[in-house]
Write a protein that holds these residues in place. Structure first.
Motif, PDB file in Angstrom:
ATOM      1  N   ALA A 298       0.808  -1.222   0.000  1.00 55.64           N
ATOM      2  CA  ALA A 298       0.000   0.000   0.000  1.00 55.64           C
ATOM      3  C   ALA A 298       0.842   1.272   0.000  1.00 55.64           C
ATOM      4  CB  ALA A 298      -0.925  -0.007   1.215  1.00 55.64           C
ATOM      5  N   LEU A 299       2.052   1.196   0.547  1.00 58.00           N
ATOM      6  CA  LEU A 299       2.840   2.413   0.738  1.00 58.00           C
ATOM      7  C   LEU A 299       3.990   2.567  -0.243  1.00 58.00           C
ATOM      8  CD1 LEU A 299       2.960   2.511   4.646  1.00 58.00           C
ATOM      9  CD2 LEU A 299       1.526   3.871   3.126  1.00 58.00           C
ATOM     10  N   ARG A 300       4.168   1.596  -1.130  1.00 60.18           N
ATOM     11  CA  ARG A 300       5.307   1.713  -2.042  1.00 60.18           C
ATOM     12  C   ARG A 300       5.120   2.906  -2.982  1.00 60.18           C
ATOM     13  NH1 ARG A 300       4.205  -3.762  -5.574  1.00 60.18           N
ATOM     14  NH2 ARG A 300       2.306  -3.049  -6.658  1.00 60.18           N
ATOM     15  N   GLY A 301       6.236   3.377  -3.540  1.00 65.93           N
ATOM     16  CA  GLY A 301       6.173   4.542  -4.419  1.00 65.93           C
ATOM     17  C   GLY A 301       6.862   4.285  -5.731  1.00 65.93           C
ATOM     18  N   ALA A 302       7.372   5.347  -6.343  1.00 68.26           N
ATOM     19  CA  ALA A 302       8.044   5.251  -7.639  1.00 68.26           C
ATOM     20  C   ALA A 302       9.477   4.785  -7.429  1.00 68.26           C
ATOM     21  CB  ALA A 302       8.018   6.605  -8.342  1.00 68.26           C
ATOM     22  N   GLY A 303       9.707   3.505  -7.709  1.00 73.53           N
ATOM     23  CA  GLY A 303      11.052   2.958  -7.563  1.00 73.53           C
ATOM     24  C   GLY A 303      11.510   2.816  -6.130  1.00 73.53           C
ATOM     25  N   ILE A 304      10.588   2.769  -5.198  1.00 70.67           N
ATOM     26  CA  ILE A 304      10.942   2.651  -3.777  1.00 70.67           C
ATOM     27  C   ILE A 304       9.917   1.768  -3.091  1.00 70.67           C
ATOM     28  CG2 ILE A 304       9.669   4.769  -3.159  1.00 70.67           C
ATOM     29  CD1 ILE A 304      11.830   5.324  -1.041  1.00 70.67           C
ATOM     30  N   GLY A 305      10.387   0.870  -2.230  1.00 69.09           N
ATOM     31  CA  GLY A 305       9.498  -0.033  -1.525  1.00 69.09           C
ATOM     32  C   GLY A 305       8.697   0.675  -0.447  1.00 69.09           C
ATOM     33  N   GLY A 306       7.659  -0.002   0.031  1.00 66.58           N
ATOM     34  CA  GLY A 306       6.777   0.592   1.024  1.00 66.58           C
ATOM     35  C   GLY A 306       7.483   0.932   2.323  1.00 66.58           C
ATOM     36  N   ARG A 307       8.349   0.041   2.802  1.00 69.34           N
ATOM     37  CA  ARG A 307       9.061   0.310   4.058  1.00 69.34           C
ATOM     38  C   ARG A 307       9.962   1.532   3.919  1.00 69.34           C
ATOM     39  NH1 ARG A 307      11.105  -2.994   8.589  1.00 69.34           N
ATOM     40  NH2 ARG A 307      10.197  -4.845   7.600  1.00 69.34           N
ATOM     41  N   ASP A 308      10.732   1.587   2.841  1.00 69.18           N
ATOM     42  CA  ASP A 308      11.657   2.711   2.660  1.00 69.18           C
ATOM     43  C   ASP A 308      10.911   4.027   2.455  1.00 69.18           C
ATOM     44  OD1 ASP A 308      13.810   1.035   2.952  1.00 69.18           O
ATOM     45  OD2 ASP A 308      14.167   0.806   0.792  1.00 69.18           O
ATOM     46  N   LYS A 309       9.793   3.958   1.730  1.00 67.71           N
ATOM     47  CA  LYS A 309       9.030   5.187   1.537  1.00 67.71           C
ATOM     48  C   LYS A 309       8.424   5.660   2.853  1.00 67.71           C
ATOM     49  CE  LYS A 309       5.256   7.311  -1.064  1.00 67.71           C
ATOM     50  NZ  LYS A 309       4.104   7.087  -1.952  1.00 67.71           N
ATOM     51  N   ALA A 310       7.911   4.711   3.656  1.00 69.56           N
ATOM     52  CA  ALA A 310       7.359   5.080   4.963  1.00 69.56           C
ATOM     53  C   ALA A 310       8.437   5.688   5.853  1.00 69.56           C
ATOM     54  CB  ALA A 310       6.732   3.869   5.637  1.00 69.56           C
ATOM     55  N   GLN A 311       9.660   5.131   5.807  1.00 63.50           N
ATOM     56  CA  GLN A 311      10.744   5.690   6.615  1.00 63.50           C
ATOM     57  C   GLN A 311      11.081   7.116   6.178  1.00 63.50           C
ATOM     58  OE1 GLN A 311      13.025   3.903   9.370  1.00 63.50           O
ATOM     59  NE2 GLN A 311      12.405   6.036   9.568  1.00 63.50           N
ATOM     60  N   LEU A 312      11.087   7.337   4.860  1.00 65.17           N
ATOM     61  CA  LEU A 312      11.340   8.682   4.336  1.00 65.17           C
ATOM     62  C   LEU A 312      10.248   9.652   4.775  1.00 65.17           C
ATOM     63  CD1 LEU A 312      12.868  10.651   2.456  1.00 65.17           C
ATOM     64  CD2 LEU A 312      11.480   9.751   0.564  1.00 65.17           C
ATOM     65  N   LEU A 313       8.992   9.228   4.707  1.00 64.73           N
ATOM     66  CA  LEU A 313       7.897  10.107   5.081  1.00 64.73           C
ATOM     67  C   LEU A 313       7.849  10.360   6.582  1.00 64.73           C
ATOM     68  CD1 LEU A 313       5.061   8.942   2.659  1.00 64.73           C
ATOM     69  CD2 LEU A 313       6.385  11.068   2.567  1.00 64.73           C
ATOM     70  N   ARG A 314       8.308   9.383   7.377  1.00 65.82           N
ATOM     71  CA  ARG A 314       8.380   9.637   8.824  1.00 65.82           C
ATOM     72  C   ARG A 314       9.428  10.717   9.121  1.00 65.82           C
ATOM     73  NH1 ARG A 314       4.929   6.755  12.091  1.00 65.82           N
ATOM     74  NH2 ARG A 314       5.691   8.255  13.604  1.00 65.82           N
ATOM     75  N   LEU A 315      10.516  10.695   8.357  1.00 64.01           N
ATOM     76  CA  LEU A 315      11.512  11.762   8.492  1.00 64.01           C
ATOM     77  C   LEU A 315      10.907  13.099   8.066  1.00 64.01           C
ATOM     78  CD1 LEU A 315      14.342  12.956   8.868  1.00 64.01           C
ATOM     79  CD2 LEU A 315      14.931  12.053   6.605  1.00 64.01           C
ATOM     80  N   ALA A 316      10.193  13.101   6.945  1.00 62.41           N
ATOM     81  CA  ALA A 316       9.554  14.336   6.484  1.00 62.41           C
ATOM     82  C   ALA A 316       8.561  14.849   7.517  1.00 62.41           C
ATOM     83  CB  ALA A 316       8.850  14.090   5.145  1.00 62.41           C
ATOM     84  N   TRP A 317       7.802  13.932   8.144  1.00 64.42           N
ATOM     85  CA  TRP A 317       6.842  14.337   9.172  1.00 64.42           C
ATOM     86  C   TRP A 317       7.548  14.964  10.374  1.00 64.42           C
ATOM     87  CZ3 TRP A 317       1.925  15.388   9.833  1.00 64.42           C
ATOM     88  CH2 TRP A 317       1.407  15.459  11.123  1.00 64.42           C
ATOM     89  N   ASP A 318       8.700  14.438  10.729  1.00 62.51           N
ATOM     90  CA  ASP A 318       9.425  14.986  11.870  1.00 62.51           C
ATOM     91  C   ASP A 318       9.882  16.412  11.580  1.00 62.51           C
ATOM     92  OD1 ASP A 318      10.062  14.503  14.491  1.00 62.51           O
ATOM     93  OD2 ASP A 318      11.905  13.395  14.090  1.00 62.51           O
ATOM     94  N   ILE A 319      10.084  16.741  10.313  1.00 68.93           N
ATOM     95  CA  ILE A 319      10.463  18.100   9.928  1.00 68.93           C
ATOM     96  C   ILE A 319       9.257  19.026   9.868  1.00 68.93           C
ATOM     97  CG2 ILE A 319      11.353  19.508   8.014  1.00 68.93           C
ATOM     98  CD1 ILE A 319      13.216  17.145   7.341  1.00 68.93           C
ATOM     99  N   CYS A 320       8.137  18.533   9.353  1.00 65.15           N
ATOM    100  CA  CYS A 320       7.050  19.463   9.039  1.00 65.15           C
ATOM    101  C   CYS A 320       5.759  19.231   9.819  1.00 65.15           C
ATOM    102  CB  CYS A 320       6.735  19.412   7.546  1.00 65.15           C
ATOM    103  SG  CYS A 320       5.905  17.923   7.000  1.00 65.15           S
TER     104      CYS A 320
END
Length: 483
Positions: free
Chosen positions: A414-436
């Motif tokens: 459900a969470l995968r993106g363009a050329g990135i798996g769901g786990r890695d994308k979720a980890q990236l977005l958790r970092l983005a959430w911590d910023i914004c």
């Protein structure tokens, strides 16, 4: 002691200081859960001074001291020294992604600035000037971590300090004694105070009026001084959840109110007292702005660069990094980053030597651009992350361990993106959430917006003090004379 290790820094904090959190006194600030991760991050910075990869940039042999000292304490006299100071700031800032605005280098360079302008304090007295220099040498030789307390309690802003309903709330001199000043009252937003070694106190902004003399003081005290209380805000640290809150779990700097309950400040720790004329001039005439803004802008460059990288990765993960509106937004982020990046380098290239002390000061107008742009471009970068990430920030897993649970496969799909798996994308977005989106991120946005004080006053000050004003006016006048 010369340059300290992380272990030495931690040992120095076990000194029975009076720190309060949520109505209870903290026993050991190094192990107290809301502080522990940030304290360890600071210890890491001290250990980096001994790492062969960084030692020759972060520290310097100083003949005056007869040993190595941390680079920020050095008073620059050559372009190379100024360049190396900026590189030292950058290396430490990268270790914390630029998220620790009160890392030790900031106050270290501020104190060096004050000591370099001994002549300013000598206008008050030779004894106070000697005290500033002796204190600088003490802090540099022992590689101490200072923070400062500048702001008064937010009482009635329509009245002067001595006109308040209770004029004793704001920190003031209560009595002069043969041993020093007896001070009483509060200061607020002393960032990192629970785990700093020492506290430098001076009032900001420097706009004192007649009658406010008891409040116009500059001094320093150890954080374990009897009668000094440190009262903390709620923690945003999320202990032990580094994957879920990659920044706040490591770099949440605690802000605090410091309360002086009839504290005796020895004369050797008093640098100015009860003098509104000198206090109003100190920020400008000690030239602390040049050397501290050099550090500030280097840290902000690193922080903006990190946020830009997160923004770009989020756009790539969504497959929209080449879309016209997004690539224009990314170009704006690059422009803002480069504007901040070049404030330090331009300031170094235009640096001038002060004949009063032989110190090489970076160009103030160039640095002031960074101080004025920071409150605008950092919130804008955060806004860009919100826009590019969109609803992806809302539908995140409760924690990254959910990928190791029975629903992990569903999340991965459900969470995968363009050329990135769901786990890695979720980890990236958790970092983005911590910023914004997190409390930590909101605090940082507010921090950068207010970093240099009230924004209108900052801009007005830049105009009043603009050093190249006459050059451009002369050009205009020459042209007008030909008409």
């Amino acid at each position: 002691m010369s340059t300290r290790t992380g272990a030495q820094f931690l040992a120095g904090l076990k000194d029975d200081r009076e720190v309060w959190y949520d109505g209870e006194r903290v026993g050991d600030v190094t192990s107290f859960e809301p502080f522990a991760a940030s304290v360890q991050s600071l210890a890491m910075l001290y250990d980096m001074q001994h790492d062969p990869r960084h030692r020759d940039i972060l520290t310097v042999d100083c003949p005056e001291f007869g040993e190595r000292i941390a680079r920020p304490f050095e008073m620059p006299r050559t372009p190379e020294q100024l360049h190396l100071k900026r590189e030292a700031y950058r290396i430490w800032a990268e270790a914390t992604c630029g998220m620790m605005g009160r890392s030790p280098d900031f106050l270290n360079v501020m104190l060096a600035s004050l000591a370099a302008k001994r002549s300013f304090f000598a206008e008050f007295s030779e004894e106070r000037a000697d005290s500033v220099v002796a204190y600088y040498r003490h802090v540099a030789k022992n590689d101490l971590f200072l923070t400062h307390a500048l702001l008064d309690p937010q009482l009635d802003k329509g009245k002067l300090r001595h006109q308040q309903a209770d004029p004793t709330i704001t920190l003031h001199v209560k009595e002069r004694t043969k041993d020093g000043l007896l001070v009483h009252g509060a200061k607020r937003i002393a960032t990192a105070a629970p785990y700093a070694d020492e506290l430098l106190v001076w009032p900001f902004p420097p706009t004192f009026q007649p009658g406010e003399e008891p409040y116009a003081n500059v001094f320093a005290v150890p954080m374990n001084t009897p009668g000094l209380k440190t009262i903390c805000r709620p923690s945003f640290a999320h202990p032990g959840r580094r994957k879920d809150y990659p920044l706040s779990a490591q770099f949440d700097e605690m802000d605090a109110t410091v309360v002086f309950d009839n504290v005796l400040v020895p004369w050797e720790r008093v640098f100015l007292h009860e003098d509104i004329g000198l206090l109003n001039r100190m920020y400008r005439d000690t030239r602390m702005r040049e050397l501290t803004a050099h550090q500030t802008n280097a840290r902000l460059e690193t922080k903006l660069g990190f946020v830009y990288a997160v923004l770009l990765r989020v756009a790539q993960a969504s497959g929209i990094d080449t879309r016209k509106d997004v690539i224009e937004m990314l170009g704006e982020a690059v422009m803002n980053l480069e504007a901040i990046r070049n404030t330090t380098r331009s300031a170094e290239l235009q640096a001038t030597v002060d004949p009063d002390n032989g110190v090489l000061y970076p160009d103030l107008p160039a640095l002031q651009c960074g101080r004025a742009l920071g409150p605008v471009v950092y919130p804008r970068a955060v806004q860009m992350i919100r826009k590019v990430a969109g609803g992806g920030l809302v539908q995140l897993p409760n924690s990254m361990h959910e990928f190791d649970s029975p629903i992990g496969a569903d999340l991965e799909k459900a969470l995968r993106g363009a050329g990135i798996g769901g786990r890695d994308k979720a980890q990236l977005l958790r970092l983005a959430w911590d910023i914004c989106g997190s409390e930590f991120g909101a605090r940082h946005e507010l921090y950068e917006m207010n970093y240099a004080g009230e924004y209108g006053a900052l801009l007005a000050g830049i105009q009043r003090e603009y050093q190249r004003k006459s050059y451009y006016l002369d050009h205009l006048d020459r042209f007008m004379s030909t008409l």
